[in-house]
Design a protein around this motif. Structure first.
Motif, PDB file in Angstrom:
ATOM      1  N   LYS A 267     -52.401 -43.771 -80.439  1.00  0.00           N
ATOM      2  CA  LYS A 267     -53.273 -43.900 -80.581  1.00  0.00           C
ATOM      3  C   LYS A 267     -54.980 -44.175 -79.465  1.00  0.00           C
TER       4      LYS A 267
ATOM      5  N   ASP B 194     -58.069 -44.274 -78.876  1.00  0.00           N
ATOM      6  CA  ASP B 194     -59.304 -45.422 -78.643  1.00  0.00           C
ATOM      7  C   ASP B 194     -60.657 -44.979 -78.234  1.00  0.00           C
TER       8      ASP B 194
ATOM      9  N   ASP C 162     -55.241 -41.536 -84.099  1.00  0.00           N
ATOM     10  CA  ASP C 162     -54.521 -41.740 -84.618  1.00  0.00           C
ATOM     11  C   ASP C 162     -53.224 -40.367 -83.687  1.00  0.00           C
TER      12      ASP C 162
END
Length: 422
Positions: free
Chosen positions: A243, A245, A258
């Motif tokens: 992941k 971010d 992702d």
């Protein structure tokens, strides 16, 4: 083992932060130490003795480099050359316990340019790692590290309009658990990385080149199951998810995504000649931003070592991975790399090394392809257990093509180093 060895690419001591290595199990089916490479071979006369401190040993060392670089800004025309000085103080601490392990490391890198002071910079690394031996064939390892780093001008992600090199902070932590059941070994791993990039002035010094859009957190989680078909060969299944971010949620720069990589592979040390680890599989990265299409395809990573004689080690390596992009309109690129290296022990304390890598980056979402050729050669002379001398030549060529092409350049540098350890 603490040797005054030199990396073929960097001409520095090839020992950085102490690593938490699994406790050796003489009955393991997963040992891969039948062959010993030139770099791994023990050289007792050239190993640092360290400074004893209770249950720990301290290994202080310092490296001084002088580099002559003919293209410090990595440009195609109007090249600037300069002489670059580096001083790298370091100290590593290693526990001397019979069970469990703890290691600490602190190091710096002071970089000074003779004629271009705007390129001056400092780097540092502070880290700790440890191993908890739970039972035979089972252990838990972990590490934490914080760094202040400088992005090389030759990096594919380095902005061409910046008046100073980009600095960034990288903080990361890792936890890994290993359990061995005779012929079966399972590994679980978690990795967390946090990137924080610093803005830089433009070439004219009249505005700021924003780098905050690159700030992000990357979290990886994965597992691996290996089955030993013989004491020197294991087959495995591997799966890793991630992941990524990004702090920036702006439509043009939000690369939050992702992804995962699944693969099958084998690691082996099957004869007196060959050792390796090869994995092939499938990779995929999906982006939250609807403007960015998914990147997926064939994934591979591998390395092979050939031992034609005890004095020569030949290495082959390759990879195909998805990497993060900073190019406008592109979420990422597929990086393909093939390389070869050779280490030869001319004398017990004289080593010769050479390496070549060819890379091709295919950017997604825009018309851009980058090709890179990198060659390096190093001579290492170990005077004694405290002093080592190194001389390295490095050549890098990058060709970028397409409507959204990046920088194309050639860069030559020669680095002379002296390393002291105690």
């Amino acid at each position: 083992m603490r040797l005054l060895m030199c990396s073929a690419a960097m001409a520095c001591i090839a020992l950085t932060a102490p690593q938490a290595v699994q406790a050796q199990d003489l009955g393991s089916n997963f040992k891969r130490d039948k062959n010993v490479s030139v770099r791994q071979r023990p050289r007792p006369d050239y190993e640092a003795t360290g400074q004893k401190a209770g249950g720990f040993t301290l290994y202080p060392r310092i490296t001084a480099d002088v580099e002559r670089n003919d293209n410090i800004y990595a440009v195609a025309a109007g090249k600037d050359s300069d002489t670059i000085w580096r001083v790298k103080p370091e100290v590593a601490v290693r526990s001397n316990w019979s069970r469990h392990a703890l290691g600490l490391f602190a190091g710096g890198n002071i970089i000074r340019y003779s004629d271009n002071s705007s390129e001056n910079a400092e780097e540092y690394t502070v880290s700790a790692n440890g191993r908890l031996d739970i039972e035979r064939g089972s252990n838990l390892t972990g590490s934490v590290q914080t760094q202040r780093l400088v992005e090389p001008r030759t990096a594919p992600t380095s902005p061409t309009a910046s008046g100073k090199p980009v600095k960034y902070d990288l903080t990361q932590g890792t936890v890994s658990y290993v359990k061995e059941f005779n012929r079966l070994r399972v590994t679980g791993r978690l990795d967390d990385k946090d990137f924080n990039y610093k803005d830089v002035p433009n070439v004219a010094g009249t505005s700021i080149v924003d780098q905050d859009f690159r700030d992000r957190n990357e979290f990886y989680y994965g597992a691996k199951a290996e089955y030993a078909v013989s004491p020197d060969t294991a087959l495995y299944l591997s799966a890793t998810g991630n992941k990524k971010d990004y702090d920036s949620k702006a439509a043009a720069t939000n690369r939050t995504s992702d992804g995962y990589v699944v693969g099958v592979g084998a690691n082996f040390d099957v004869s007196e000649l060959v050792r390796g680890d090869v994995q092939v599989g499938y990779m995929s990265q999906s982006y939250d931003n609807p403007a960015f299409a998914k990147i997926d395809g064939f994934n591979a990573i591998g390395r092979l070592e050939w031992f034609p004689t005890q004095l020569t080690t030949v290495g082959l390596n390759g990879s195909r991975t998805i990497e993060e992009s900073t190019a406008p309109g592109s979420p990422g690129y597929v990086s393909n790399n093939l390389g070869a290296s050779i280490d030869h022990e001319l004398m017990r304390n004289v080593l010769l090394s050479a390496a070549y890598t060819h890379g091709k980056d295919n950017y997604k979402g825009i018309d851009r392809d980058d090709k890179r050729d990198n060659f390096s050669a190093t001579a290492t002379y170990l005077l004694n257990r405290r002093v080592g001398l190194f001389l390295t030549y490095n050549y890098l060529k990058q060709d970028s093509s397409g409507a959204a092409k990046g920088a194309s350049f050639k860069d030559n540098k020669v680095i002379a180093s002296v390393a002291l350890q105690f």
